[in-house]
Design a protein around this motif. Sequence first.
Motif, PDB file in Angstrom:
ATOM      1  N   VAL A 101      41.513  37.862  43.565  1.00 60.59           N
ATOM      2  CA  VAL A 101      41.312  35.995  43.678  1.00 60.59           C
ATOM      3  C   VAL A 101      40.183  35.646  42.535  1.00 60.59           C
ATOM      4  CG1 VAL A 101      39.761  34.779  44.977  1.00 60.59           C
ATOM      5  CG2 VAL A 101      41.602  36.012  46.041  1.00 60.59           C
ATOM      6  N   PHE A 102      39.135  36.655  41.969  1.00 64.00           N
ATOM      7  CA  PHE A 102      38.445  35.865  40.793  1.00 64.00           C
ATOM      8  C   PHE A 102      38.930  35.989  39.617  1.00 64.00           C
ATOM      9  CE2 PHE A 102      36.618  39.095  37.992  1.00 64.00           C
ATOM     10  CZ  PHE A 102      37.021  40.345  38.569  1.00 64.00           C
ATOM     11  N   LEU A 103      40.448  36.736  39.408  1.00 64.49           N
ATOM     12  CA  LEU A 103      40.930  36.365  38.269  1.00 64.49           C
ATOM     13  C   LEU A 103      42.029  35.490  38.245  1.00 64.49           C
ATOM     14  CD1 LEU A 103      41.664  40.259  37.881  1.00 64.49           C
ATOM     15  CD2 LEU A 103      39.920  39.044  36.506  1.00 64.49           C
ATOM     16  N   SER A 124      38.621  28.030  39.748  1.00 70.59           N
ATOM     17  CA  SER A 124      38.524  28.604  38.451  1.00 70.59           C
ATOM     18  C   SER A 124      37.277  29.650  38.135  1.00 70.59           C
ATOM     19  CB  SER A 124      37.953  27.324  37.649  1.00 70.59           C
ATOM     20  OG  SER A 124      38.774  26.113  37.628  1.00 70.59           O
ATOM     21  N   ASN A 125      36.414  30.015  39.201  1.00 73.44           N
ATOM     22  CA  ASN A 125      35.438  30.934  38.921  1.00 73.44           C
ATOM     23  C   ASN A 125      35.251  31.925  39.818  1.00 73.44           C
ATOM     24  OD1 ASN A 125      34.498  29.635  36.294  1.00 73.44           O
ATOM     25  ND2 ASN A 125      33.753  28.046  37.639  1.00 73.44           N
ATOM     26  N   TYR A 126      35.533  31.428  41.128  1.00 78.14           N
ATOM     27  CA  TYR A 126      35.450  32.458  42.312  1.00 78.14           C
ATOM     28  C   TYR A 126      36.649  32.215  43.245  1.00 78.14           C
ATOM     29  CZ  TYR A 126      33.047  28.623  44.610  1.00 78.14           C
ATOM     30  OH  TYR A 126      32.761  27.505  45.327  1.00 78.14           O
ATOM     31  N   GLY A 127      36.600  32.917  44.283  1.00 78.69           N
ATOM     32  CA  GLY A 127      37.569  32.691  45.387  1.00 78.69           C
ATOM     33  C   GLY A 127      36.995  33.400  46.644  1.00 78.69           C
ATOM     34  N   GLY A 161      30.346  41.603  45.767  1.00 81.13           N
ATOM     35  CA  GLY A 161      30.968  41.247  46.950  1.00 81.13           C
ATOM     36  C   GLY A 161      30.140  40.773  48.013  1.00 81.13           C
ATOM     37  N   VAL A 162      30.225  39.426  48.629  1.00 78.56           N
ATOM     38  CA  VAL A 162      29.640  38.954  49.730  1.00 78.56           C
ATOM     39  C   VAL A 162      30.441  38.641  51.024  1.00 78.56           C
ATOM     40  CG1 VAL A 162      28.314  36.923  50.306  1.00 78.56           C
ATOM     41  CG2 VAL A 162      28.700  37.239  47.739  1.00 78.56           C
ATOM     42  N   VAL A 172      34.685  38.375  46.012  1.00 82.29           N
ATOM     43  CA  VAL A 172      34.398  39.102  44.942  1.00 82.29           C
ATOM     44  C   VAL A 172      34.294  38.532  43.659  1.00 82.29           C
ATOM     45  CG1 VAL A 172      35.124  41.355  43.813  1.00 82.29           C
ATOM     46  CG2 VAL A 172      35.431  41.160  46.177  1.00 82.29           C
ATOM     47  N   THR A 173      33.291  38.399  43.028  1.00 81.64           N
ATOM     48  CA  THR A 173      33.163  37.956  41.537  1.00 81.64           C
ATOM     49  C   THR A 173      32.533  38.968  40.704  1.00 81.64           C
ATOM     50  OG1 THR A 173      30.928  36.966  41.884  1.00 81.64           O
ATOM     51  CG2 THR A 173      32.900  35.580  42.481  1.00 81.64           C
TER      52      THR A 173
END
Length: 348
Positions: free
Chosen positions: A11-13, A56-59, A126-127, A143-144
């Motif tokens: 997701v973060f990619l 764009s930067n996280y998911g 990871g949150v 996950v970022t």
Amino acid sequence: MKTIRNITLAVFLLSMYCLPAQTVFEDPYGVFMINLEDDLELKTQKLEQVYTFSGSNYGIVAQKNVAPTTLEGMYALGIQSLLDAGFKAPKSLVPERRMLVNGNAAQMGTYTSKVDYNGIEVDLKGVILAVQLGNTYMTLTSVTNEDNYKKNRPAIERSYESIRLIGQEVTGITSVEEIRYAIEEVVENTRIPEMGETGETTVAVFEELTFDLPSGWSKQPRNRSDSELVLGSIKNDVLAANCTLMGLKGIIWNKKRAIGVAEQTAATALPGATVLKNEDIKLGNKQKARIMVCQGQTVAEGNEVTLNMTFLTHKVGKYFVLYIMSGAPDRQDQVEKALLFIANSAKI
């Protein structure tokens, strides 16, 4: 069955598109609402269970329970998502907390791990939030990389803190309590030993038969209502998986009849189920076995959920042993691996 393995890592990619801002996402199945910030938007939806929000930067990946569970069970599912994303030994960045999120019971934690991704070592964060919304349990997982975590942590947490039932107001976080969460135990209880590996297993004895159970699996008390053909049952709380073992012995039993019991059980428990797999296999001892995997709808605690049932039968001494395993579709790989490990260990 293909799982959602690596969705949270991917997701973060996924930053290929510039998406318009969206303030509120409302579940089309009428369960939850969540506030989305920046350009976060629903990217994919797997049935009514898994929602992938990407920007764009996280998911954020939101997942509903697909089998009866608890808040702790859903939080463990969030931990498993981190393991699936490559977290080898997640370490807690801040103390885990139990709380009420908009009046709904929840548990939250943030973890870090270095992950090898295509030969490149990435420091990931990871949150996780597990929350109970009425009769439905959910996990939110994000996950970022480290830079995006620093920039977007407040936005991620604000989205988490906005999760609520349809029609509920955002009232914030209350009744916060720090807890000591045994993440090492959860990690160990989701790992299945490789065939032939000596590790932490327990032995379960049913009549003349013995089975090695991987860590996290336990023998359950026998129910008085069980048929005389039922040897007993085992379960894994972290994977939310249960298995009934049947011992079919006597001159009337053969492989064909044992398979017939499996097919009849599937038709009764999951009417109209889709057969995902039905084939002969060889176990590690070169013994032949038949495995069948079915997926269908069932009702749990008043909610219709998707359930996988895995049936495996093989001969052990004078028994045709039939394993009837039920669990969530997204845990099928682990459940099946555990089942094969247990079947390979069966002996008189």
